[in-house]
Design a protein around this motif. Structure first.
Motif, PDB file in Angstrom:
ATOM      1  N   THR A 224       0.817  -1.220   0.000  1.00 43.92           N
ATOM      2  CA  THR A 224       0.000   0.000   0.000  1.00 43.92           C
ATOM      3  C   THR A 224       0.847   1.265   0.000  1.00 43.92           C
ATOM      4  O   THR A 224       0.336   2.345  -0.284  1.00 43.92           O
ATOM      5  N   GLN A 225       2.123   1.114   0.319  1.00 41.80           N
ATOM      6  CA  GLN A 225       2.998   2.292   0.359  1.00 41.80           C
ATOM      7  C   GLN A 225       4.445   1.835   0.268  1.00 41.80           C
ATOM      8  O   GLN A 225       4.818   0.802   0.822  1.00 41.80           O
ATOM      9  N   GLY A 226       5.248   2.595  -0.469  1.00 45.67           N
ATOM     10  CA  GLY A 226       6.665   2.284  -0.571  1.00 45.67           C
ATOM     11  C   GLY A 226       7.489   3.539  -0.731  1.00 45.67           C
ATOM     12  O   GLY A 226       7.241   4.334  -1.644  1.00 45.67           O
ATOM     13  N   VAL A 227       8.454   3.755   0.147  1.00 44.08           N
ATOM     14  CA  VAL A 227       9.281   4.966   0.105  1.00 44.08           C
ATOM     15  C   VAL A 227      10.741   4.578   0.309  1.00 44.08           C
ATOM     16  O   VAL A 227      11.068   3.844   1.249  1.00 44.08           O
ATOM     17  N   ILE A 228      11.604   5.059  -0.586  1.00 44.86           N
ATOM     18  CA  ILE A 228      13.052   4.912  -0.417  1.00 44.86           C
ATOM     19  C   ILE A 228      13.612   6.290  -0.074  1.00 44.86           C
ATOM     20  O   ILE A 228      13.369   7.267  -0.795  1.00 44.86           O
TER      21      ILE A 228
END
Length: 412
Positions: A224-228
């Motif tokens: 539902t969410q992905g942040v690098i």
């Protein structure tokens, strides 16, 4: 002697009672189990091993069932920041395809499936929420981060953070790309050719990227969410990247200046050609006008000259006719006198006649009014002897008189 009331039988009796009491307390405590909103419970019968999934919030009677509670949505945060209270794991150390090293931090949020079959399969595979986090979530994220790093250089990951994060999320959800190594040849700073190993995505005959089976999708888990976050590079990589980018910007500015100068040059040449063309046009126009004007003036002057010539010729003809008449008279007089003098043919008499005739001729000549056109030697009104026409007419009269008197050979 003191005698104790605690016999072995009594001890066993009380110990059994205590064990039963503890068991009853445990059973009473586990008899009712609460499921909170946002959690899912998997209940297992220890006798039969059957599993039941609870997904609605509320109180449930467990009896002797064992219950494991899973959070419906779980975040996996990985970071080296000690102040990050949500961090579960440390940053992932990666090597990019240009050899650069960096620590990657980020956060990914996973959502469990809604159907009972998938939840039971997850529980049967991992057994506890902790094992699900360590064995699936963390390993899947590491695999996607490693695989993405192999596809990008240090500079690309630094300048294209959103693309890097997107690639990690896509490979988590849809499967890791299948890759292959290949040799790339390049020219180093010293101008010699070198080779290096690179990695690229395999593609099928239709040029579609090939992937491994997605692990998360196998269990029905969604991202539902992905942040690098900002990569933490080792060494002076960031400085080198910044310097390179500044150098490239300087090059682009220089190229832009050159293009601008070339454009200005082209513009100047075009303007110069335009001015030359305009000047040529005006010169041609002026030349054409001058030629036309000259032709016009030439025609006018030629017409006027022809008119003057005709007038002069007419006047000359008239003067010649008059002179011829006077000459005829003089000839007649000379003939008469010649006849008179024929008897003696005396020179004295002829000279006397000449002296008498010439004043008459000169007087007649002087009485003639000559027009300006006939008398104008500049206009070309001259005899074949290059003498003015009036003078030539007088000399002609004088020659005729001398011829009539036989004085041609005499010199005066």
């Amino acid at each position: 002697m003191f005698r104790s009331n605690w016999t072995i039988g009594r001890i066993v009796k009380y110990a059994s009672a205590l064990a039963i009491g503890i068991a009853l307390v445990i059973l009473a405590f586990n008899a009712v189990k609460k499921n909170d909103e946002g959690f899912r419970q998997v209940r297992m019968n220890p006798l039969t091993g059957n599993l039941i999934v609870r997904e609605k919030a509320g109180l449930y009677i467990n009896g002797i069932y064992q219950v494991k509670t899973y959070q419906w949505e779980t975040s996996y945060t990985f970071s080296n920041d000690e102040n990050d209270k949500n961090a579960i794991g440390t940053a992932i150390k990666v090597r990019f395809n240009d050899g650069g090293l960096a620590d990657i931090s980020g956060d990914f949020r996973f959502k469990l499936p809604t159907d009972e079959y998938s939840m039971i399969r997850i529980h049967e595979t991992f057994g506890t929420p902790e094992a699900l986090m360590e064995q699936l979530y963390m390993q899947a994220v590491k695999g996607a981060v490693f695989a993405t790093s192999q596809l990008m250089s240090s500079e690309e990951a630094y300048t294209q953070k959103s693309r890097y994060s997107q690639l990690v999320s896509e490979q988590l959800q849809d499967g890791i790309f299948k890759t292959e190594e290949f040799i790339e040849y390049y020219i180093n700073d010293e101008g010699t050719q070198e080779e290096r190993k690179r990695v690229r995505i395999k593609r099928d005959p239709n040029n579609v990227p090939m992937r491994n089976e997605p692990v998360l999708r196998e269990f029905g888990i969604d991202i539902t969410q992905g942040v690098i976050r900002e990569p933490e590079y080792e060494g002076a990589i960031v400085t080198l990247i910044d310097n390179k980018r500044k150098f490239e910007v300087d090059i682009n500015v220089a190229i832009a200046d050159v293009e601008k100068a070339q454009q200005e040059k082209r513009t100047a040449i075009a303007e110069g050609n335009k001015e030359v063309t305009t000047a040529q046009y005006l010169a041609e126009k002026s030349k054409t006008k001058a030629v036309a004007e000259a032709e016009k003036n030439k025609k006018v002057n030629l017409t006027e000259a022809n008119e003057q010539l005709l007038s002069a010729q007419q006047q000359f003809a008239e003067t010649t006719s008059w002179a011829n008449g006077r000459i005829a008279l003089a000839k007649g007089e000379a003939q008469r006198r010649r006849q008179v003098l024929a008897a003696d043919n005396a020179l004295e008499k002829r000279l006397e006649a000449y002296s008498q005739i010439m004043p008459l001729v000169v007087s007649a000549w002087q009485q003639q009014t000559w027009t300006a056109t006939v008398a104008n030697t500049e206009a070309g009104m001259v005899s074949s002897n290059n003498l003015p026409l009036p003078v030539e007419s007088l000399l002609e009269l004088e020659r005729q008189v001398r011829a009539d008197l036989g004085l041609e050979k005499l010199s005066f």
